[in-house]
Design a protein around this motif. Structure first.
Motif, PDB file in Angstrom:
ATOM      1  N   VAL A   6     -42.370  31.647  23.691  1.00 25.46           N
ATOM      2  CA  VAL A   6     -42.821  31.213  22.419  1.00 25.46           C
ATOM      3  C   VAL A   6     -41.607  30.143  22.075  1.00 25.46           C
ATOM      4  CG1 VAL A   6     -43.292  31.182  19.934  1.00 25.46           C
ATOM      5  CG2 VAL A   6     -44.410  32.846  21.625  1.00 25.46           C
ATOM      6  N   TYR A   7     -40.655  30.578  21.959  1.00 26.41           N
ATOM      7  CA  TYR A   7     -39.234  29.857  21.592  1.00 26.41           C
ATOM      8  C   TYR A   7     -39.026  28.625  22.589  1.00 26.41           C
ATOM      9  CZ  TYR A   7     -37.459  32.680  17.749  1.00 26.41           C
ATOM     10  OH  TYR A   7     -37.545  33.374  16.564  1.00 26.41           O
ATOM     11  N   ASP A   8     -39.510  28.845  23.912  1.00 28.72           N
ATOM     12  CA  ASP A   8     -39.200  27.928  25.000  1.00 28.72           C
ATOM     13  C   ASP A   8     -40.328  26.764  24.505  1.00 28.72           C
ATOM     14  OD1 ASP A   8     -39.211  26.359  27.382  1.00 28.72           O
ATOM     15  OD2 ASP A   8     -39.445  27.965  28.769  1.00 28.72           O
ATOM     16  N   ASP A   9     -41.606  27.187  24.188  1.00 27.64           N
ATOM     17  CA  ASP A   9     -42.491  26.391  23.907  1.00 27.64           C
ATOM     18  C   ASP A   9     -42.340  25.416  22.570  1.00 27.64           C
ATOM     19  OD1 ASP A   9     -44.094  26.536  26.218  1.00 27.64           O
ATOM     20  OD2 ASP A   9     -45.385  28.362  25.434  1.00 27.64           O
ATOM     21  N   MET A  10     -41.545  25.978  21.631  1.00 27.10           N
ATOM     22  CA  MET A  10     -41.074  25.425  20.500  1.00 27.10           C
ATOM     23  C   MET A  10     -39.938  24.497  20.736  1.00 27.10           C
ATOM     24  SD  MET A  10     -41.282  28.801  17.867  1.00 27.10           S
ATOM     25  CE  MET A  10     -40.853  27.837  16.241  1.00 27.10           C
ATOM     26  N   GLY A  11     -39.423  24.383  21.943  1.00 28.87           N
ATOM     27  CA  GLY A  11     -38.100  23.978  22.406  1.00 28.87           C
ATOM     28  C   GLY A  11     -36.835  24.334  21.891  1.00 28.87           C
ATOM     29  N   GLU A  12     -36.992  25.612  21.403  1.00 31.36           N
ATOM     30  CA  GLU A  12     -35.635  26.408  20.767  1.00 31.36           C
ATOM     31  C   GLU A  12     -35.077  26.999  22.140  1.00 31.36           C
ATOM     32  OE1 GLU A  12     -35.957  28.071  17.036  1.00 31.36           O
ATOM     33  OE2 GLU A  12     -37.465  27.049  16.390  1.00 31.36           O
ATOM     34  N   TYR A  13     -34.534  26.388  22.981  1.00 36.13           N
ATOM     35  CA  TYR A  13     -34.151  26.758  24.314  1.00 36.13           C
ATOM     36  C   TYR A  13     -32.935  28.036  24.079  1.00 36.13           C
ATOM     37  CZ  TYR A  13     -36.787  22.836  25.768  1.00 36.13           C
ATOM     38  OH  TYR A  13     -37.795  22.188  25.808  1.00 36.13           O
ATOM     39  N   VAL A  59     -35.627  27.625  31.607  1.00 33.63           N
ATOM     40  CA  VAL A  59     -35.045  27.349  30.372  1.00 33.63           C
ATOM     41  C   VAL A  59     -33.658  26.703  30.352  1.00 33.63           C
ATOM     42  CG1 VAL A  59     -33.846  29.498  29.530  1.00 33.63           C
ATOM     43  CG2 VAL A  59     -34.922  27.974  27.817  1.00 33.63           C
ATOM     44  N   TYR A  60     -32.827  27.261  31.496  1.00 33.36           N
ATOM     45  CA  TYR A  60     -31.419  26.554  31.789  1.00 33.36           C
ATOM     46  C   TYR A  60     -31.946  25.307  32.432  1.00 33.36           C
ATOM     47  CZ  TYR A  60     -28.400  30.460  30.987  1.00 33.36           C
ATOM     48  OH  TYR A  60     -27.642  31.622  30.456  1.00 33.36           O
ATOM     49  N   SER A  61     -32.782  24.810  33.029  1.00 34.35           N
ATOM     50  CA  SER A  61     -33.140  23.758  33.516  1.00 34.35           C
ATOM     51  C   SER A  61     -33.451  22.530  32.378  1.00 34.35           C
ATOM     52  CB  SER A  61     -34.144  23.702  34.468  1.00 34.35           C
ATOM     53  OG  SER A  61     -34.453  22.481  34.991  1.00 34.35           O
ATOM     54  N   LYS A  62     -34.031  23.111  31.553  1.00 34.62           N
ATOM     55  CA  LYS A  62     -34.439  22.353  30.248  1.00 34.62           C
ATOM     56  C   LYS A  62     -33.158  21.907  29.357  1.00 34.62           C
ATOM     57  CE  LYS A  62     -39.372  23.959  29.975  1.00 34.62           C
ATOM     58  NZ  LYS A  62     -40.326  24.734  29.227  1.00 34.62           N
ATOM     59  N   MET A  63     -32.393  22.862  29.438  1.00 34.33           N
ATOM     60  CA  MET A  63     -30.942  22.756  28.803  1.00 34.33           C
ATOM     61  C   MET A  63     -30.101  21.980  29.529  1.00 34.33           C
ATOM     62  SD  MET A  63     -30.736  26.797  27.517  1.00 34.33           S
ATOM     63  CE  MET A  63     -29.032  26.615  26.406  1.00 34.33           C
ATOM     64  N   GLY A  64     -30.358  21.588  30.751  1.00 30.58           N
ATOM     65  CA  GLY A  64     -29.382  20.860  31.591  1.00 30.58           C
ATOM     66  C   GLY A  64     -28.464  21.683  32.420  1.00 30.58           C
ATOM     67  N   ARG A  65     -28.451  23.003  32.197  1.00 32.92           N
ATOM     68  CA  ARG A  65     -27.693  23.662  32.864  1.00 32.92           C
ATOM     69  C   ARG A  65     -27.902  24.233  34.278  1.00 32.92           C
ATOM     70  NH1 ARG A  65     -25.846  27.938  28.058  1.00 32.92           N
ATOM     71  NH2 ARG A  65     -24.494  28.648  29.796  1.00 32.92           N
ATOM     72  N   TYR A  66     -27.904  23.282  35.230  1.00 30.00           N
ATOM     73  CA  TYR A  66     -28.646  23.137  36.438  1.00 30.00           C
ATOM     74  C   TYR A  66     -27.963  24.513  37.405  1.00 30.00           C
ATOM     75  CZ  TYR A  66     -30.547  18.997  34.663  1.00 30.00           C
ATOM     76  OH  TYR A  66     -31.189  17.896  34.050  1.00 30.00           O
ATOM     77  N   GLU A  67     -26.891  24.707  37.246  1.00 27.38           N
ATOM     78  CA  GLU A  67     -25.993  25.616  38.148  1.00 27.38           C
ATOM     79  C   GLU A  67     -26.819  26.929  37.928  1.00 27.38           C
ATOM     80  OE1 GLU A  67     -24.296  25.504  40.794  1.00 27.38           O
ATOM     81  OE2 GLU A  67     -23.896  23.176  40.795  1.00 27.38           O
ATOM     82  N   LYS A  68     -26.820  27.254  36.649  1.00 31.69           N
ATOM     83  CA  LYS A  68     -27.404  28.536  36.218  1.00 31.69           C
ATOM     84  C   LYS A  68     -28.695  28.626  36.592  1.00 31.69           C
ATOM     85  CE  LYS A  68     -24.625  30.760  33.132  1.00 31.69           C
ATOM     86  NZ  LYS A  68     -24.283  32.235  33.075  1.00 31.69           N
ATOM     87  N   ALA A  69     -29.415  27.520  36.377  1.00 36.15           N
ATOM     88  CA  ALA A  69     -31.031  27.494  36.663  1.00 36.15           C
ATOM     89  C   ALA A  69     -31.037  27.751  38.303  1.00 36.15           C
ATOM     90  CB  ALA A  69     -31.601  26.225  36.367  1.00 36.15           C
TER      91      ALA A  69
END
Length: 242
Positions: free
Chosen positions: A39-46, A81-91
């Motif tokens: 839900v939070y992902d869909d709300m953009g609250e990553y 969610v890490y990808s959406k946050m731009g934290r690609y190594e974690k993703a």
């Protein structure tokens, strides 16, 4: 339905009841945490989404151990969610863990794993690691070909992704080839004026511009714009060229 606040309220109430009944570390609670994270992902609250996925992961790891198949879904969600946050190594780390677990549980050619390879490819693409992106997309195609056959719409999506990789690698002929393959499947599946094909037309236009083939670029640009205008109206943000 997109009524995220109501969804959130019900999941929170479910967690409250089940925590009283089972204690805070029951696997049912992990499922609810995963739902709340979505839900939070869909709300953009990553950040909040990440926190709830991690709570789910801790309970699942404690209950099942770190290699259980249920954890693969949580790892995949964390990768998204890490990808959406731009934290690609974690993703990439979480996607690779999800692939490893699913491969052990389901075998290397299960269709569920293809989606995770595609997700991994997308992150590598965003990181500019085009060779790794290419390999991941090709692996997704290989798996899905066995399951769906060569003309499935999923294959068209992967072809478009591969085309974009080759475009960024400067291999424009290969990029065109894969975008055209995607277009043929989409046309066969949806007809020539479906909104999904507009993205492929736009991709083709961009590659032809880089190749200096401006007439072809204009042709595909105008086809994309015509479809998008019909689908969204003339002033929509998604119209090609805006």
């Amino acid at each position: 339905m997109g009524e995220y606040k109501k969804a959130k309220d019900f999941y929170e109430r479910a967690i409250e009841i089940q925590t009283k009944a089972f204690g805070p570390d029951h696997v049912n609670i992990a499922t609810m945490y995963g739902n709340l994270g979505s839900v939070y992902d869909d709300m953009g609250e990553y950040e909040k989404a990440k926190d709830f996925y991690e709570l789910a992961m801790k309970i699942q790891t404690k209950t099942f151990g770190p290699e259980h198949v249920d954890l693969a879904t949580t790892y995949n969600n964390l990768g998204l969610v890490y990808s959406k946050m731009g934290r690609y190594e974690k993703a990439t780390n979480f996607y690779e863990r999800a692939i490893e677990i699913k491969t052990k549980a389901l075998g290397p050619d299960h269709v569920n794993i293809a989606t995770k390879y595609n997700n991994l490819g997308l992150v590598y693409y965003k990181m500019g690691e085009y060779e790794k992106a290419k390999d991941s997309y090709k692996r997704a195609i290989e798996i899905e070909m066995k399951t769906f056959g060569p003309d499935h719409v999923n294959i068209a999506i992967r072809y478009n992704n591969l085309g974009s990789v080759y475009d960024n690698m400067g291999e424009y002929e290969k990029a065109i080839d894969f975008h055209l393959r995607a277009m043929r499947i989409q046309t066969k599946t949806f007809g020539p004026d479906h909104v999904n094909i507009a993205t492929t037309y736009s991709n083709l236009s961009l590659v032809y511009i880089k190749m200096g083939e401006y007439q072809k670029a204009i042709y595909f640009f105008e086809r994309a714009k015509k479809i998008q205008t019909k689908a969204f109206g003339p002033d929509h943000v998604n119209i090609t060229g805006k």
